[in-house]
Design a protein around this motif. Sequence first.
Motif, PDB file in Angstrom:
ATOM      1  N   ARG A  58     -87.126 -48.415 -37.888  1.00  0.00           N
ATOM      2  CA  ARG A  58     -85.706 -48.732 -37.683  1.00  0.00           C
ATOM      3  C   ARG A  58     -85.431 -50.204 -37.984  1.00  0.00           C
ATOM      4  O   ARG A  58     -84.451 -50.549 -38.634  1.00  0.00           O
ATOM      5  CB  ARG A  58     -85.336 -48.388 -36.240  1.00  0.00           C
ATOM      6  N   LYS A  59     -86.336 -51.058 -37.500  1.00  0.00           N
ATOM      7  CA  LYS A  59     -86.179 -52.503 -37.765  1.00  0.00           C
ATOM      8  C   LYS A  59     -86.260 -52.789 -39.261  1.00  0.00           C
ATOM      9  O   LYS A  59     -85.507 -53.604 -39.802  1.00  0.00           O
ATOM     10  CB  LYS A  59     -87.290 -53.249 -37.013  1.00  0.00           C
ATOM     11  N   LEU A  60     -87.166 -52.088 -39.951  1.00  0.00           N
ATOM     12  CA  LEU A  60     -87.383 -52.352 -41.377  1.00  0.00           C
ATOM     13  C   LEU A  60     -86.199 -51.912 -42.235  1.00  0.00           C
ATOM     14  O   LEU A  60     -85.879 -52.562 -43.229  1.00  0.00           O
ATOM     15  CB  LEU A  60     -88.662 -51.631 -41.854  1.00  0.00           C
ATOM     16  N   VAL A  61     -85.560 -50.793 -41.863  1.00  0.00           N
ATOM     17  CA  VAL A  61     -84.473 -50.280 -42.719  1.00  0.00           C
ATOM     18  C   VAL A  61     -83.093 -50.639 -42.173  1.00  0.00           C
ATOM     19  O   VAL A  61     -82.099 -50.501 -42.896  1.00  0.00           O
ATOM     20  CB  VAL A  61     -84.566 -48.741 -42.924  1.00  0.00           C
ATOM     21  N   GLY A  62     -83.013 -51.084 -40.919  1.00  0.00           N
ATOM     22  CA  GLY A  62     -81.717 -51.414 -40.322  1.00  0.00           C
ATOM     23  C   GLY A  62     -81.118 -50.216 -39.600  1.00  0.00           C
ATOM     24  O   GLY A  62     -81.412 -49.070 -39.925  1.00  0.00           O
ATOM     25  N   ASP A  63     -80.266 -50.484 -38.601  1.00  0.00           N
ATOM     26  CA  ASP A  63     -79.711 -49.427 -37.736  1.00  0.00           C
ATOM     27  C   ASP A  63     -78.909 -48.385 -38.525  1.00  0.00           C
ATOM     28  O   ASP A  63     -79.051 -47.186 -38.322  1.00  0.00           O
ATOM     29  CB  ASP A  63     -78.797 -50.038 -36.671  1.00  0.00           C
ATOM     30  N   GLU A  64     -78.060 -48.880 -39.415  1.00  0.00           N
ATOM     31  CA  GLU A  64     -77.142 -47.968 -40.111  1.00  0.00           C
ATOM     32  C   GLU A  64     -77.923 -47.034 -41.034  1.00  0.00           C
ATOM     33  O   GLU A  64     -77.701 -45.820 -41.048  1.00  0.00           O
ATOM     34  CB  GLU A  64     -76.137 -48.801 -40.902  1.00  0.00           C
ATOM     35  N   PHE A  65     -78.856 -47.615 -41.799  1.00  0.00           N
ATOM     36  CA  PHE A  65     -79.683 -46.801 -42.691  1.00  0.00           C
ATOM     37  C   PHE A  65     -80.492 -45.793 -41.872  1.00  0.00           C
ATOM     38  O   PHE A  65     -80.605 -44.618 -42.234  1.00  0.00           O
ATOM     39  CB  PHE A  65     -80.616 -47.720 -43.498  1.00  0.00           C
ATOM     40  N   PHE A  66     -81.050 -46.252 -40.742  1.00  0.00           N
ATOM     41  CA  PHE A  66     -81.893 -45.363 -39.940  1.00  0.00           C
ATOM     42  C   PHE A  66     -81.090 -44.169 -39.426  1.00  0.00           C
ATOM     43  O   PHE A  66     -81.554 -43.032 -39.481  1.00  0.00           O
ATOM     44  CB  PHE A  66     -82.530 -46.118 -38.763  1.00  0.00           C
ATOM     45  N   ARG A  67     -79.870 -44.454 -38.935  1.00  0.00           N
ATOM     46  CA  ARG A  67     -79.056 -43.344 -38.396  1.00  0.00           C
ATOM     47  C   ARG A  67     -78.737 -42.324 -39.476  1.00  0.00           C
ATOM     48  O   ARG A  67     -78.804 -41.108 -39.244  1.00  0.00           O
ATOM     49  CB  ARG A  67     -77.764 -43.882 -37.776  1.00  0.00           C
ATOM     50  N   ALA A  68     -78.398 -42.818 -40.671  1.00  0.00           N
ATOM     51  CA  ALA A  68     -78.084 -41.894 -41.769  1.00  0.00           C
ATOM     52  C   ALA A  68     -79.328 -41.087 -42.156  1.00  0.00           C
ATOM     53  O   ALA A  68     -79.258 -39.865 -42.371  1.00  0.00           O
ATOM     54  CB  ALA A  68     -77.557 -42.681 -42.966  1.00  0.00           C
ATOM     55  N   MET A  69     -80.465 -41.771 -42.224  1.00  0.00           N
ATOM     56  CA  MET A  69     -81.722 -41.101 -42.564  1.00  0.00           C
ATOM     57  C   MET A  69     -82.098 -40.078 -41.484  1.00  0.00           C
ATOM     58  O   MET A  69     -82.539 -38.963 -41.791  1.00  0.00           O
ATOM     59  CB  MET A  69     -82.813 -42.156 -42.693  1.00  0.00           C
ATOM     60  N   ALA A  70     -81.896 -40.456 -40.224  1.00  0.00           N
ATOM     61  CA  ALA A  70     -82.205 -39.533 -39.127  1.00  0.00           C
ATOM     62  C   ALA A  70     -81.350 -38.277 -39.231  1.00  0.00           C
ATOM     63  O   ALA A  70     -81.819 -37.172 -38.951  1.00  0.00           O
ATOM     64  CB  ALA A  70     -81.984 -40.223 -37.770  1.00  0.00           C
ATOM     65  N   GLY A  71     -80.096 -38.438 -39.662  1.00  0.00           N
ATOM     66  CA  GLY A  71     -79.215 -37.279 -39.817  1.00  0.00           C
ATOM     67  C   GLY A  71     -79.755 -36.298 -40.844  1.00  0.00           C
ATOM     68  O   GLY A  71     -79.649 -35.074 -40.679  1.00  0.00           O
ATOM     69  N   VAL A  72     -80.347 -36.817 -41.911  1.00  0.00           N
ATOM     70  CA  VAL A  72     -80.956 -35.949 -42.930  1.00  0.00           C
ATOM     71  C   VAL A  72     -82.240 -35.334 -42.369  1.00  0.00           C
ATOM     72  O   VAL A  72     -82.483 -34.130 -42.486  1.00  0.00           O
ATOM     73  CB  VAL A  72     -81.273 -36.757 -44.212  1.00  0.00           C
ATOM     74  N   PHE A  73     -83.045 -36.168 -41.723  1.00  0.00           N
ATOM     75  CA  PHE A  73     -84.343 -35.705 -41.204  1.00  0.00           C
ATOM     76  C   PHE A  73     -84.172 -34.588 -40.167  1.00  0.00           C
ATOM     77  O   PHE A  73     -84.847 -33.565 -40.212  1.00  0.00           O
ATOM     78  CB  PHE A  73     -85.112 -36.883 -40.579  1.00  0.00           C
ATOM     79  N   LEU A  74     -83.263 -34.810 -39.211  1.00  0.00           N
ATOM     80  CA  LEU A  74     -83.178 -33.860 -38.091  1.00  0.00           C
ATOM     81  C   LEU A  74     -82.680 -32.491 -38.545  1.00  0.00           C
ATOM     82  O   LEU A  74     -82.977 -31.476 -37.910  1.00  0.00           O
ATOM     83  CB  LEU A  74     -82.331 -34.437 -36.952  1.00  0.00           C
ATOM     84  N   ARG A  75     -81.923 -32.456 -39.656  1.00  0.00           N
ATOM     85  CA  ARG A  75     -81.481 -31.155 -40.171  1.00  0.00           C
ATOM     86  C   ARG A  75     -82.598 -30.474 -40.963  1.00  0.00           C
ATOM     87  O   ARG A  75     -82.718 -29.247 -40.949  1.00  0.00           O
ATOM     88  CB  ARG A  75     -80.214 -31.327 -40.990  1.00  0.00           C
ATOM     89  N   ALA A  76     -83.430 -31.278 -41.628  1.00  0.00           N
ATOM     90  CA  ALA A  76     -84.565 -30.710 -42.370  1.00  0.00           C
ATOM     91  C   ALA A  76     -85.719 -30.346 -41.430  1.00  0.00           C
ATOM     92  O   ALA A  76     -86.464 -29.403 -41.682  1.00  0.00           O
ATOM     93  CB  ALA A  76     -85.043 -31.707 -43.415  1.00  0.00           C
ATOM     94  N   HIS A  77     -85.855 -31.109 -40.344  1.00  0.00           N
ATOM     95  CA  HIS A  77     -86.997 -30.927 -39.433  1.00  0.00           C
ATOM     96  C   HIS A  77     -86.540 -30.967 -37.984  1.00  0.00           C
ATOM     97  O   HIS A  77     -86.855 -31.910 -37.252  1.00  0.00           O
ATOM     98  CB  HIS A  77     -88.043 -32.021 -39.663  1.00  0.00           C
TER      99      HIS A  77
END
Lengths: 248, 285
Positions: A58-77
């Motif tokens: 999260r620190k490496l990609v930033g909060d906003e990027f992480f939240r968007a990525m998490a949205g993709v991840f949680l639907r796939a997994h």
Amino acid sequence: MMPGQTEFTAALMDASRPAPQGLRDGRGRQAGKRFDVYRNNVAVSLTEALEAGFPVIRKLVGDEFFRAMAGVFLRAHPPASPLMMHYGAEMPAFLEDFGPAGGLPYLPDVARLELALRRSYHAADAAPIDPASLAAVPPVAMAGLRLHFAPAVILVTSSFPILDIWRVNSGAGGGAPRPKEQTALVLRPEFDPRPVDPGPGAAPVLAALIEGATLAASLDRAGPEFDLPALLGLLLSNGVITGFDLED
Amino acid sequence: MLDATTQRPALPHTPGVGYKAQHYSALISDPGCVGWLEVHAENYMGQGGRPLAQLRHLSERFPISVHGVGLSIGGEGRLDPEHLARLAHLVDWLNPASFSEHLAWSTHDSHFLNDLLPLPYNAATLARVCDHIDELQETIGRKMLLENPSSYLAFEASDMTETEFLRAVSDRTGCGLLLDVNNVFVSATNLGYSPQGYIEAYPLDRVGEIHLGGHDEDQDEHGAPLLIDSHGREVVDPVWALLDHTLALTGPRPLLIEWDTDVPDWPVLEAEAGRAHAALGAAVS
């Protein structure tokens, strides 16, 4: 008509679908926004679990990027069990293929390290051996030594400087990451796991020992700068070794 | 204090709090009026480490209520046998004063959705929920408490009220009930019925534990109030009033303050427990 849980789940995980039929507010109107409460609860709670589990990513990609990525991840997994302590095991493989993060090729290995720290935290307790018992092994028998490792000990290898990256981005200190490959040995002396550098040339030896190879076979893999007493000292002083046996 | 029939430590009729690791030192040094703790079962299903060591230590000081949040008792599918086994293992190891779960579902097709999802109330869902509770109670070797949910919507397919449904589940399975007074207030506001009427229709003689927590306020697209059970702030005054109404009917019960998100420092939670303590005291006199 009663919406089944298959339909309910599909609509929960895909906001482009309409809310299921047959849901009402208290006055008999279609539920509408009320269904979104459940959608939001699921997405927010899983995103928060990923934020808690991968703070360095999260620190490496930033909060906003992480939240968007998490949205993709949680639907796939979505989680495969109610044990949220294990959620996110697919993150390293997900990051390997996640195009928007392609500029940060070390992310999958950092995710492996964060997963290892979490697994170590919940791993079984195990009593370490008294270092004197190992010192009592006759030198001639040492070649056949096999070490037993505590369940909380995990080795994470990488072709990136994951230890430096982890330290700088987790508040553990240290300078800018050096451009070299690093192996992280996750230890849990009591309850708090921490990743350490096992020393030059030690990674392949440790990997072999953890797999159950004898000391002699493991030393065949040692790099030129490898220092066996230093490695044994590190393992014994951190309660890593829980037993050993000797092959004839 | 041992329960006379089960020979287990019983939950006292005092305030309890949902246990958070950041409150460990405060609870060990001076718990004030807090007489018991609730833990979420799924957080203690690792193999070892600090969570289990802390829980073992706390269980020597406090009666513990184990509260499951992931069994999916209202699910269409069968209960996860691995999860049942984990629950049985935890209950055997800890011998808690109480075990409770929710009237809700959270798993579908082996995907865990990490939320307490609603179900309609009718004969088909009643049979399913009772089968699942029978299986759970048989697996863990004791009776459980079933908690009323927070509702944001209703099902056309329901032909029983929630209180009728819970009473029928308790009648058929012998399970006790857990009454979450905040959930009653949230559901009654969202669906437009009387929270006092719900409490009066609840099978209060089966209530082994009462929960209180904070909720958030929103509106739906028609401008109607939409309360969301968040466990992220203080209990509001109308819920305290509903608690007083409830305790006047039930007498003192084990009374839990739940605060799970934006968890405050100990003095804030202790103040909520103090208010619960006062409400219990008023119910005695």
